[in-house]
Scaffold this motif. Structure first.
Motif, PDB file in Angstrom:
ATOM      1  N   LEU A 297      39.571  52.275  48.079  1.00 15.02           N
ATOM      2  CA  LEU A 297      40.559  51.212  47.950  1.00 15.02           C
ATOM      3  C   LEU A 297      40.156  50.237  46.847  1.00 15.02           C
ATOM      4  O   LEU A 297      38.993  50.175  46.443  1.00 15.02           O
ATOM      5  CB  LEU A 297      40.717  50.467  49.277  1.00 15.02           C
ATOM      6  CG  LEU A 297      41.127  51.316  50.484  1.00 15.02           C
ATOM      7  CD1 LEU A 297      41.247  50.436  51.721  1.00 15.02           C
ATOM      8  CD2 LEU A 297      42.432  52.055  50.220  1.00 15.02           C
ATOM      9  N   LEU A 298      41.118  49.477  46.379  1.00 18.78           N
ATOM     10  CA  LEU A 298      40.863  48.507  45.328  1.00 18.78           C
ATOM     11  C   LEU A 298      40.328  47.203  45.907  1.00 18.78           C
ATOM     12  O   LEU A 298      40.610  46.854  47.058  1.00 18.78           O
ATOM     13  CB  LEU A 298      42.156  48.213  44.544  1.00 18.78           C
ATOM     14  CG  LEU A 298      42.750  49.366  43.742  1.00 18.78           C
ATOM     15  CD1 LEU A 298      44.070  48.925  43.110  1.00 18.78           C
ATOM     16  CD2 LEU A 298      41.789  49.844  42.666  1.00 18.78           C
ATOM     17  N   VAL A 299      39.556  46.517  45.098  1.00 14.27           N
ATOM     18  CA  VAL A 299      39.108  45.172  45.432  1.00 14.27           C
ATOM     19  C   VAL A 299      40.184  44.211  44.916  1.00 14.27           C
ATOM     20  O   VAL A 299      40.343  44.013  43.710  1.00 14.27           O
ATOM     21  CB  VAL A 299      37.743  44.859  44.809  1.00 14.27           C
ATOM     22  CG1 VAL A 299      37.280  43.459  45.215  1.00 14.27           C
ATOM     23  CG2 VAL A 299      36.715  45.898  45.235  1.00 14.27           C
ATOM     24  N   LYS A 300      40.948  43.615  45.817  1.00 13.68           N
ATOM     25  CA  LYS A 300      42.110  42.821  45.419  1.00 13.68           C
ATOM     26  C   LYS A 300      41.715  41.619  44.561  1.00 13.68           C
ATOM     27  O   LYS A 300      42.473  41.207  43.682  1.00 13.68           O
ATOM     28  CB  LYS A 300      42.867  42.356  46.666  1.00 13.68           C
ATOM     29  CG  LYS A 300      43.451  43.501  47.490  1.00 13.68           C
ATOM     30  CD  LYS A 300      44.223  42.982  48.688  1.00 13.68           C
ATOM     31  CE  LYS A 300      44.799  44.134  49.497  1.00 13.68           C
ATOM     32  NZ  LYS A 300      45.558  43.654  50.684  1.00 13.68           N
ATOM     33  N   GLU A 301      40.530  41.047  44.811  1.00 14.75           N
ATOM     34  CA  GLU A 301      40.132  39.875  44.046  1.00 14.75           C
ATOM     35  C   GLU A 301      39.835  40.204  42.589  1.00 14.75           C
ATOM     36  O   GLU A 301      39.879  39.310  41.728  1.00 14.75           O
ATOM     37  CB  GLU A 301      38.890  39.232  44.678  1.00 14.75           C
ATOM     38  CG  GLU A 301      39.095  38.682  46.084  1.00 14.75           C
ATOM     39  CD  GLU A 301      39.051  39.770  47.144  1.00 14.75           C
ATOM     40  OE1 GLU A 301      38.701  40.913  46.759  1.00 14.75           O
ATOM     41  OE2 GLU A 301      39.361  39.483  48.316  1.00 14.75           O
ATOM     42  N   LEU A 302      39.537  41.475  42.294  1.00 11.09           N
ATOM     43  CA  LEU A 302      39.164  41.865  40.938  1.00 11.09           C
ATOM     44  C   LEU A 302      40.325  42.433  40.132  1.00 11.09           C
ATOM     45  O   LEU A 302      40.154  42.741  38.943  1.00 11.09           O
ATOM     46  CB  LEU A 302      38.029  42.891  40.977  1.00 11.09           C
ATOM     47  CG  LEU A 302      36.703  42.409  41.567  1.00 11.09           C
ATOM     48  CD1 LEU A 302      35.673  43.516  41.519  1.00 11.09           C
ATOM     49  CD2 LEU A 302      36.188  41.178  40.837  1.00 11.09           C
ATOM     50  N   ILE A 303      41.480  42.605  40.737  1.00 10.68           N
ATOM     51  CA  ILE A 303      42.631  43.140  39.992  1.00 10.68           C
ATOM     52  C   ILE A 303      43.053  42.193  38.866  1.00 10.68           C
ATOM     53  O   ILE A 303      43.284  42.637  37.729  1.00 10.68           O
ATOM     54  CB  ILE A 303      43.801  43.433  40.952  1.00 10.68           C
ATOM     55  CG1 ILE A 303      43.408  44.566  41.924  1.00 10.68           C
ATOM     56  CG2 ILE A 303      45.050  43.817  40.181  1.00 10.68           C
ATOM     57  CD1 ILE A 303      44.482  44.900  42.935  1.00 10.68           C
ATOM     58  N   PRO A 304      43.172  40.868  39.090  1.00 11.17           N
ATOM     59  CA  PRO A 304      43.497  39.979  37.950  1.00 11.17           C
ATOM     60  C   PRO A 304      42.437  40.006  36.855  1.00 11.17           C
ATOM     61  O   PRO A 304      42.765  39.884  35.664  1.00 11.17           O
ATOM     62  CB  PRO A 304      43.606  38.597  38.603  1.00 11.17           C
ATOM     63  CG  PRO A 304      43.871  38.863  40.043  1.00 11.17           C
ATOM     64  CD  PRO A 304      43.136  40.119  40.358  1.00 11.17           C
ATOM     65  N   ILE A 305      41.165  40.175  37.232  1.00 15.54           N
ATOM     66  CA  ILE A 305      40.099  40.231  36.219  1.00 15.54           C
ATOM     67  C   ILE A 305      40.234  41.495  35.385  1.00 15.54           C
ATOM     68  O   ILE A 305      39.999  41.479  34.165  1.00 15.54           O
ATOM     69  CB  ILE A 305      38.725  40.157  36.906  1.00 15.54           C
ATOM     70  CG1 ILE A 305      38.582  38.832  37.648  1.00 15.54           C
ATOM     71  CG2 ILE A 305      37.600  40.320  35.891  1.00 15.54           C
ATOM     72  CD1 ILE A 305      37.265  38.669  38.372  1.00 15.54           C
ATOM     73  N   ALA A 306      40.636  42.605  36.009  1.00 18.83           N
ATOM     74  CA  ALA A 306      40.848  43.841  35.252  1.00 18.83           C
ATOM     75  C   ALA A 306      41.969  43.668  34.231  1.00 18.83           C
ATOM     76  O   ALA A 306      41.851  44.123  33.081  1.00 18.83           O
ATOM     77  CB  ALA A 306      41.153  44.992  36.209  1.00 18.83           C
TER      78      ALA A 306
ATOM     79  N   ARG B  68      33.535  40.501  27.828  1.00 20.96           N
ATOM     80  CA  ARG B  68      32.193  40.804  28.324  1.00 20.96           C
ATOM     81  C   ARG B  68      31.934  40.183  29.696  1.00 20.96           C
ATOM     82  O   ARG B  68      31.353  40.826  30.574  1.00 20.96           O
ATOM     83  CB  ARG B  68      31.148  40.338  27.317  1.00 20.96           C
ATOM     84  CG  ARG B  68      31.030  41.247  26.097  1.00 20.96           C
ATOM     85  CD  ARG B  68      29.930  40.760  25.176  1.00 20.96           C
ATOM     86  NE  ARG B  68      28.635  40.692  25.830  1.00 20.96           N
ATOM     87  CZ  ARG B  68      27.774  41.709  25.905  1.00 20.96           C
ATOM     88  NH1 ARG B  68      28.094  42.880  25.379  1.00 20.96           N
ATOM     89  NH2 ARG B  68      26.615  41.554  26.494  1.00 20.96           N
ATOM     90  N   SER B  69      32.349  38.934  29.880  1.00 19.21           N
ATOM     91  CA  SER B  69      32.135  38.290  31.182  1.00 19.21           C
ATOM     92  C   SER B  69      32.965  38.957  32.269  1.00 19.21           C
ATOM     93  O   SER B  69      32.487  39.165  33.396  1.00 19.21           O
ATOM     94  CB  SER B  69      32.477  36.804  31.091  1.00 19.21           C
ATOM     95  OG  SER B  69      33.840  36.625  30.741  1.00 19.21           O
ATOM     96  N   GLY B  70      34.214  39.337  31.943  1.00 25.33           N
ATOM     97  CA  GLY B  70      35.035  40.036  32.931  1.00 25.33           C
ATOM     98  C   GLY B  70      34.494  41.412  33.255  1.00 25.33           C
ATOM     99  O   GLY B  70      34.509  41.839  34.422  1.00 25.33           O
ATOM    100  N   ALA B  71      33.997  42.126  32.239  1.00 22.55           N
ATOM    101  CA  ALA B  71      33.405  43.442  32.503  1.00 22.55           C
ATOM    102  C   ALA B  71      32.165  43.322  33.376  1.00 22.55           C
ATOM    103  O   ALA B  71      31.920  44.182  34.236  1.00 22.55           O
ATOM    104  CB  ALA B  71      33.070  44.130  31.182  1.00 22.55           C
ATOM    105  N   SER B  72      31.378  42.271  33.193  1.00 23.16           N
ATOM    106  CA  SER B  72      30.199  42.064  34.047  1.00 23.16           C
ATOM    107  C   SER B  72      30.601  41.838  35.499  1.00 23.16           C
ATOM    108  O   SER B  72      29.943  42.341  36.423  1.00 23.16           O
ATOM    109  CB  SER B  72      29.383  40.878  33.526  1.00 23.16           C
ATOM    110  OG  SER B  72      28.953  41.094  32.200  1.00 23.16           O
ATOM    111  N   LYS B  73      31.689  41.096  35.715  1.00 26.03           N
ATOM    112  CA  LYS B  73      32.155  40.870  37.089  1.00 26.03           C
ATOM    113  C   LYS B  73      32.664  42.169  37.718  1.00 26.03           C
ATOM    114  O   LYS B  73      32.423  42.428  38.903  1.00 26.03           O
ATOM    115  CB  LYS B  73      33.256  39.817  37.094  1.00 26.03           C
ATOM    116  CG  LYS B  73      32.793  38.440  36.658  1.00 26.03           C
ATOM    117  CD  LYS B  73      33.944  37.456  36.617  1.00 26.03           C
ATOM    118  CE  LYS B  73      33.499  36.089  36.118  1.00 26.03           C
ATOM    119  NZ  LYS B  73      34.627  35.125  36.040  1.00 26.03           N
TER     120      LYS B  73
END
Length: 406
Positions: A91-100, A284-289
């Motif tokens: 399943l997807l991590v919902k909190e990280l969808i906007p960061i993607a 880069r910061s988003g990819a690290s998260k």
């Protein structure tokens, strides 16, 4: 043990030496307000290039990896269910969808900014070793030490382009990220796309050209095996079938990206450089998260990257002792530098002088990622993250003053 009087004299001598050094540093600061020479400056060492027989440093220590392996072995022997959390259960991590979405948009904006800035700033690359230099004229530092290079180790410069400062790192696109790994026979049947795009797709980005499986029911781990119960429940029983959930957002995102590209083309070089620098930092910061939750694997000896919980089985490694591994990659946990490699180049402090960097003063020059150096020469401000390797606290001596520098 020294006598008490002797220890007191030693401590007094050390205190006097510290005060003397502090006074010398203060005098140097007054004489050279822009910084110091190598004495007294705190400059970290540059990233050392690994030798062919050296492995990349591990993110997790080897003792910790052994401990985790022993614990997983015991859990498999107990034959019980292991509860998996997203994204390990598919399943997807919902909190990280906007960061993607933010990372994917920042990458698109970064490429657009670089394509505009390279029209006014020259890019050079060495035809022998592949070293890159940003700005005109190219440096005179003799660091070309590969097979076929000249005896004096001088570089043979040719004009480059944006692919030399933004190297492309590809990964196999996985339809099911927790499915089986790509085999050697499937290497020509599976698409290879940029690794950071594959990371965004697995984190929630929907791209029609690269479909991926979105689970409704989570997968389970029983005795070390992934059990997918969604196969027993057909998709037609799932609610909302046939509804295009990403159509509205996809159209809106596409129109906004087109508007950004039009704005970048009409803006001046300074504004484009500032936006490009911000896009580089956001990407880069988003990819690290994202990599804190979504696993990314890299080979310990070559630059191969695979986004997913495990690496592929394609036998195309040509690095150190690949014969002993039958061409298999030595997979380990990747870092953001493996996914988005910062290609370091020599930093030019005074661009308007028109003088090239000389070999005699190479230990006083700083370095920056090629993209950051490109935007810095276009007028963008550099963040404090690169203050240590820029060596702006070191005053560059003249050639006739080099012998007086400690």
């Amino acid at each position: 043990m020294l006598p008490k009087q002797v220890r007191s004299l030693v401590n007094l001598h050390n205190l006097n030496m510290k005060n003397f050094n502090a006074n010398i540093i203060g005098i140097n600061k007054l004489k050279h307000p822009s910084g110091l020479f190598s004495t007294g400056s705190i400059c970290p060492e540059f990233l050392r290039k690994l030798k062919k027989n050296e492995r990349k440093p591990l993110v997790t220590s080897i003792n910790e990896l052994k401990r985790l392996a022993r614990r997983e072995k015991k859990q498999r022997q107990m034959v019980k269910e292991k509860i998996l959390q997203p994204p390990e259960n598919g399943l997807l991590v919902k909190e990280l969808i906007p960061i993607a979405h933010e990372v994917y948009t920042a990458r698109t904006e970064l490429f657009a900014c670089v394509s505009q800035v390279v029209k006014s700033i020259a890019i050079y690359t060495c035809s022998f070793c592949g070293e890159v230099h940003v700005g005109h004229p190219p440096h005179k530092i003799r660091t070309c030490n590969v097979a076929g290079s000249p005896a004096n180790k001088e570089h043979s410069w040719n004009f480059g382009n944006m692919k030399h400062i933004l190297p492309l790192v590809e990964s196999f696109h996985l339809y099911d990220r927790i499915g089986r790994a790509v085999s050697h026979n499937e290497r020509l049947e599976v698409d290879r796309i940029p690794a950071i795009v594959e990371l965004c797709i697995q984190a929630g980005i929907d791209i029609s050209d690269y479909p991926t499986r979105r689970r409704v029911f989570p997968a389970y781990n029983i005795a070390g095996k992934i059990i997918d119960f969604e196969k027993r429940f057909p998709k037609e029983v799932a609610p909302g079938k046939g509804m295009v959930t990403s159509g509205f957002w996809g159209k809106r995102r596409k129109s906004s990206e087109e508007n950004k590209l039009l704005d970048i083309q009409s803006a001046d070089k300074l504004d484009v450089a500032v936006r490009g620098m911000e896009a580089w930092e956001r990407m880069r910061s988003g990819a690290s998260k994202l990599m804190q939750k979504y696993a990314v694997q890299t080979c310990g000896y070559c630059s191969e990257v695979q986004v997913g919980p495990k690496g592929h089985r394609v036998r195309n490694c040509q690095a150190y002792k690949h014969q002993m591994r039958d061409g298999q990659h030595a997979w380990q946990e990747a870092t953001v530098d493996d996914l988005v490699p910062p290609l370091y180049v020599w930093h030019v402090q005074d661009v308007k002088s028109g003088k090239p960097l000389v070999n005699e003063l190479k230990r006083y020059y700083g370095m920056l990622p090629a993209v950051v150096e490109l935007f810095a020469q276009a007028g963008a401000n550099i963040t404090d993250n690169y203050a240590g390797i820029m060596r702006e606290d070191v005053a560059l001596p003249e050639l006739d003053e080099e012998k007086w520098v400690v």
